[in-house]
Design a protein around this motif. Structure first.
Motif, PDB file in Angstrom:
ATOM      1  N   UNK A   1      29.874  -4.701  -4.799  1.00  0.00           N
ATOM      2  CA  UNK A   1      29.975  -3.349  -4.682  1.00  0.00           C
ATOM      3  C   UNK A   1      30.701  -2.762  -5.851  1.00  0.00           C
ATOM      4  N   UNK A   2      29.914  -2.110  -6.699  1.00  0.00           N
ATOM      5  CA  UNK A   2      30.236  -1.696  -8.137  1.00  0.00           C
ATOM      6  C   UNK A   2      31.331  -0.633  -7.761  1.00  0.00           C
ATOM      7  N   UNK A   3      32.187  -0.198  -8.654  1.00  0.00           N
ATOM      8  CA  UNK A   3      33.209   0.986  -8.670  1.00  0.00           C
ATOM      9  C   UNK A   3      32.530   2.214  -8.095  1.00  0.00           C
TER      10      UNK A   3
ATOM     11  N   UNK B   1      35.268  -0.542 -12.391  1.00  0.00           N
ATOM     12  CA  UNK B   1      34.514   0.016 -13.190  1.00  0.00           C
ATOM     13  C   UNK B   1      34.256  -0.817 -14.328  1.00  0.00           C
ATOM     14  N   UNK B   2      33.123  -1.231 -14.542  1.00  0.00           N
ATOM     15  CA  UNK B   2      32.665  -2.407 -15.688  1.00  0.00           C
ATOM     16  C   UNK B   2      32.661  -1.866 -16.776  1.00  0.00           C
ATOM     17  N   UNK B   3      32.953  -0.212 -17.044  1.00  0.00           N
ATOM     18  CA  UNK B   3      33.340   0.278 -18.467  1.00  0.00           C
ATOM     19  C   UNK B   3      34.725  -0.189 -18.828  1.00  0.00           C
TER      20      UNK B   3
ATOM     21  N   UNK C   1      35.211  -0.241 -22.891  1.00  0.00           N
ATOM     22  CA  UNK C   1      34.254  -0.799 -23.450  1.00  0.00           C
ATOM     23  C   UNK C   1      33.965   0.146 -24.702  1.00  0.00           C
ATOM     24  N   UNK C   2      33.824  -0.075 -26.016  1.00  0.00           N
ATOM     25  CA  UNK C   2      33.173   0.828 -26.745  1.00  0.00           C
ATOM     26  C   UNK C   2      33.972   2.170 -26.911  1.00  0.00           C
TER      27      UNK C   2
END
Length: 344
Positions: free
Chosen positions: A222-224, A192-194, A132-133
């Motif tokens: 559960x986020x990374x 990882x949502x990035x 992302x970005x």
């Protein structure tokens, strides 16, 4: 005395220009002629001066490969060796070299890519991630430098060459598979949502739950970052809730291996107490205990096709962007069990 291209031409009874075209694998030279010339080259131990040829053509005959992490961290994930194997296979067939990024941080990666471009070290670049970005991607766009991505771009999708799986759909497919087995409390772990692949898989997971009229619950995600920092405690908290999940969707096989290890330490059995399913289908997946049900995303093919796209972009810099999606296969093993009464 060094063997020259003229010596090869004389021995093969062809012109020096024909030998040159054989070296560059020119399509207008017949297979028979290529075979004859290459046999002579091998017998005479003639090695083309690629450096001189590249300077004349203003080409490095090298492609850059950029990972999202340092080489040390990246190669801990079996995805990267396999996708690089695909890239190298295609590059070797075209007599191309590989320049592998070793940057350890986003800034180091960016600076290394700038050095590749400004120093004319490579003819094009393959990004093995989509963030992302990402300023590295934005820089390559601004420089109009040939590149392609393994993954769906976060922005400018219609302007960038990329190869990917349909990550939303395959996440929907694994949830559908678990629902068919009778599971309703389904957790999603890792990612990882990035990175776009993570957000796409999470979106597919949420969409499939909605399609089955199942409510998305934050406590089942559960986020990374939380997973990496808390590890066993994160899994313990998940599995000791009032209504613990009966099935876990892991972001990739590497995450799944760790989850199985944590569950074993917590004396929670797979699949008797909880089912687990994952993505990537690494070679180890059939050998873990229990053998892991996983989606084969055909990593080697992703590398092959990404290289093909890049080479085509180098040859045709003004063509329209091309997007290719590689098919996937759900490999059913023994890590999921049915909760349906007749199938238990």
């Amino acid at each position: 005395m060094a063997v020259t291209i003229i010596d090869v031409a004389r021995e093969a009874n062809v012109s020096p220009s024909t030998v040159s075209r054989v070296i560059t694998d020119h399509p207008r030279i017949s297979v028979k002629t290529k075979k004859k010339v290459r046999e002579v080259m091998e017998r005479l131990q003639y090695y083309p001066n690629f450096q001189a040829r590249n300077l004349a053509a203003r080409s490095t005959q090298t492609i850059g490969v950029v990972m999202a992490n340092s080489a040390t961290l990246a190669f801990q994930n079996p995805f990267f060796p396999e996708v690089i194997r695909g890239i190298c296979t295609k590059a070797h067939a075209g007599q191309l070299g590989i320049y592998l990024s070793t940057g350890g941080t986003e800034e180091e990666i960016f600076q290394e890519v700038v050095a590749m471009v400004q120093g004319q070290k490579v003819d094009g670049i393959i990004l093995l991630y989509s963030r992302v970005d990402d300023k590295t991607l934005n820089y390559l766009r601004e420089m109009n430098f040939p590149f392609t991505i393994v993954g769906r771009p976060y922005e400018y999708e219609n302007q960038i060459d990329f190869v990917d799986n349909d990550n939303r759909k395959i996440a929907q497919d694994v949830v559908n598979y678990l629902v068919e087995l009778g599971h309703k409390n389904i957790s999603f772990i890792g990612g990882d949502l990035k990175f776009v692949v993570s957000s796409d898989r999470l979106e597919g997971y949420q969409s499939a739950l909605a399609n089955h009229e199942l409510t998305y619950q934050n406590q089942y995600f559960i986020h990374d970052f939380a997973y990496e920092q808390e590890g066993k405690e994160a899994i313990r908290h998940l599995m000791t809730q009032e209504n613990p999940p009966t099935a876990l969707v892991a972001h990739d096989d590497s995450v799944a291996y760790e989850i199985i290890r944590f569950l074993e330490e917590l004396e929670i059995r797979v699949p008797e107490d909880v089912s687990i399913i994952s993505f990537n289908n690494h070679a180890l997946s059939e050998h873990v205990k229990p053998p892991l049900t996983s989606v084969d995303i055909h990593i080697f093919e992703l590398g092959i096709k990404a290289t093909e796209l890049l080479l085509d972009r180098i040859k045709q810099p003004e063509r329209e962007a091309v997007h290719q999606f590689v098919d996937t296969t759900l490999i059913v093993r023994n890590s999921c069990r049915s909760l349906n009464p007749r199938e238990k």
